[in-house]
Design a protein around this motif. Structure first.
Motif, PDB file in Angstrom:
ATOM      1  N   ARG A   1      43.442  37.149  49.221  1.00 48.65           N
ATOM      2  CA  ARG A   1      44.477  37.563  48.264  1.00 48.65           C
ATOM      3  C   ARG A   1      43.929  37.765  46.872  1.00 48.65           C
ATOM      4  NH1 ARG A   1      50.170  34.618  48.171  1.00 48.65           N
ATOM      5  NH2 ARG A   1      50.106  35.866  46.258  1.00 48.65           N
ATOM      6  N   ALA A   2      42.852  37.053  46.540  1.00 45.28           N
ATOM      7  CA  ALA A   2      42.307  37.133  45.182  1.00 45.28           C
ATOM      8  C   ALA A   2      41.821  38.533  44.844  1.00 45.28           C
ATOM      9  CB  ALA A   2      41.164  36.121  45.021  1.00 45.28           C
ATOM     10  N   ARG A   3      41.454  39.318  45.849  1.00 45.98           N
ATOM     11  CA  ARG A   3      40.998  40.681  45.585  1.00 45.98           C
ATOM     12  C   ARG A   3      42.113  41.543  44.994  1.00 45.98           C
ATOM     13  NH1 ARG A   3      38.311  42.404  51.232  1.00 45.98           N
ATOM     14  NH2 ARG A   3      40.371  41.674  51.924  1.00 45.98           N
ATOM     15  N   GLU A   4      43.360  41.161  45.292  1.00 40.23           N
ATOM     16  CA  GLU A   4      44.499  41.919  44.769  1.00 40.23           C
ATOM     17  C   GLU A   4      45.246  41.162  43.678  1.00 40.23           C
ATOM     18  OE1 GLU A   4      46.911  42.606  48.159  1.00 40.23           O
ATOM     19  OE2 GLU A   4      45.401  43.792  49.230  1.00 40.23           O
ATOM     20  N   ASP A   5      45.385  39.843  43.847  1.00 42.73           N
ATOM     21  CA  ASP A   5      46.254  39.064  42.966  1.00 42.73           C
ATOM     22  C   ASP A   5      45.510  38.128  42.029  1.00 42.73           C
ATOM     23  OD1 ASP A   5      48.281  40.273  44.437  1.00 42.73           O
ATOM     24  OD2 ASP A   5      48.386  38.606  45.858  1.00 42.73           O
ATOM     25  N   GLY A   6      44.178  38.023  42.160  1.00 39.69           N
ATOM     26  CA  GLY A   6      43.456  37.046  41.355  1.00 39.69           C
ATOM     27  C   GLY A   6      43.781  35.633  41.789  1.00 39.69           C
ATOM     28  N   TRP A   7      43.879  34.731  40.834  1.00 38.00           N
ATOM     29  CA  TRP A   7      44.246  33.351  41.149  1.00 38.00           C
ATOM     30  C   TRP A   7      45.620  33.321  41.789  1.00 38.00           C
ATOM     31  CZ3 TRP A   7      41.804  28.905  41.580  1.00 38.00           C
ATOM     32  CH2 TRP A   7      42.527  27.719  41.582  1.00 38.00           C
TER      33      TRP A   7
END
Length: 409
Positions: free
Chosen positions: A204-210
């Motif tokens: 998810r971090a690739r799209e939403d970061g933390w």
């Protein structure tokens, strides 16, 4: 809303009072019958006595992993942090300890049922959560994993509640993940849920970061490290021995081929008629771990947290070197997940597997008769792993595959 507030509001509402009182009465009756049946069966709660001996060994400053307890000389197999937690078990006498452990496990079963319902069913299908939870607990106490957990005085329900607490927290809850870290510090198998949190968070971090999944993974890691370092400070010699030697001694827990061992390793040991299917088990465990975690992560990415729980729990139980039948208390939320997702027929079929006690229908005991099993006996003593493999396949097909189709449409 706290449990106390929810129960208070329910009792004030006359229309809710009668279903709650009926469910409570049936649950208490079922628990009382269960308790009486266990007393008639003369259960020893042998694992509880090992826990008590571990606590006594810590207080006496003796070598934890050289300790042997009970008439069958059982060793300590958990991380040192667990032994620190067991020190209060030395305070009551053995009869009192057995009573407290049984009562505590029955209470944990009710909480586990409530958390399982909260995770697997949407609020509109669960208008009276505690009423339903009491009905579930009244039935679940008779399934083989729960019966055996209480028979041995095991801590499986405590660890499962800790993980399930994390999974049912809102995304920004400050302590979400701490239960999983604590459970993994006591017994390593729940650590796979922390791996699920981490991989889902990284994807998810690739799209939403933390994101909340990374927060859960970080909190779980911090809780695990804090508990493990506290144990290392209190028990440096035992900690060094466990993490460098004892952790890798899979034979300490018991014979791989035992019918009670419902892991892939146990199935392969019985299938290949060997007590150590090391190479085959390693290859199978790696493959199942990859498939199961991929399925769980994909379900979590879709927002199907209950499906992710089911796939991750099944994977953890399959790849563990030893998954005694009492470790499979995860059958409770898994059955509820199937009830909500696949329908009553599949849920009832799954419940029948775990309530049949069929794995004990085969020859077992002294002399290692499991090494000479025939095809029918192998099938009976592999029911839990076969169910887990089918469950992972179901989640991959019904949850992950439709999601991938919609993403590429």
């Amino acid at each position: 809303m706290t449990v106390a507030t929810l129960l208070r509001n329910t009792l004030r509402n006359p229309s809710d009072r009668r279903p709650l009182l009926l469910a409570s009465s049936v649950c208490l009756l079922s628990f009382a019958m269960f308790w009486a049946a266990q007393r008639v069966a003369g259960v020893s709660m042998i694992d509880l006595l090992v826990y008590r001996a571990e606590g006594r060994t810590v207080l006496d400053g003796r070598d934890l992993y050289a300790m042997r307890a009970t008439s069958v000389q059982l060793p300590a197999t958990y991380p040192p942090f667990a032994a620190l937690l067991f020190t209060p078990l030395t305070l009551p006498d053995v009869p009192g300890l057995r009573t407290l452990a049984t009562a505590g496990n029955l209470l944990l079963l009710a909480v586990f049922a409530q958390l399982s319902l909260r995770l697997t069913l949407p609020p509109d299908r669960l208008p009276r959560p505690w009423v339903t939870a009491l009905w579930v607990a009244a039935a679940a106490v008779w399934c083989e994993p729960v019966w055996t957990t209480l028979r041995y005085g095991q801590i499986n329900l405590l660890l499962a509640v800790a993980v399930m607490w994390d999974l049912t927290r809102r995304d920004r809850h400050r302590w979400a993940g701490a239960g999983t870290g604590f459970a993994a510090a006591v017994k390593l198998t729940p650590a796979l849920f922390a791996v699920l949190f981490l991989i889902t968070g990284l994807v998810r971090a690739r799209e939403d970061g933390w994101n909340p999944w990374l927060r859960r993974a970080t909190t779980a890691a911090l809780a695990f490290c804090a508990a493990t370092l506290a144990a290392a400070a209190a028990l440096p010699r035992d900690s060094l021995r466990f993490w460098s030697v004892t952790l890798f001694e899979t034979h300490r827990a018991g014979s791989a081929e035992s019918t009670a061992n419902q892991s892939l390793r146990g199935v392969l040991a019985r299938l290949l008629h060997t007590g150590d299917p090391a190479l085959w088990w390693t290859a199978a465990a790696v493959a199942v771990a990859a498939l199961g975690l991929t399925t769980a992560v994909a379900a979590a990415r879709r927002g199907e947290r209950a499906a992710a729980m089911a796939a991750c729990a099944a994977t953890a139980l399959l790849i563990s070197p030893v998954s005694w039948s009492h470790h499979w208390v995860w059958c409770v939320p898994i059955t509820l997940f199937l009830w909500a997702r696949a329908g009553a027929r599949w849920a009832l079929a799954t419940a029948l597997v775990f309530c049949s006690y069929a794995l004990w229908w085969v020859p077992h005991g002294t002399g290692r008769p499991e090494l000479a099993q025939g095809a029918a006996e192998m099938a009976l003593s592999a029911l839990y792993p076969l169910t887990a493999v089918a469950l992972i396949g179901y989640v991959a097909h019904s949850v992950v595959r439709p999601w991938r189709t919609s993403r590429t449409a």
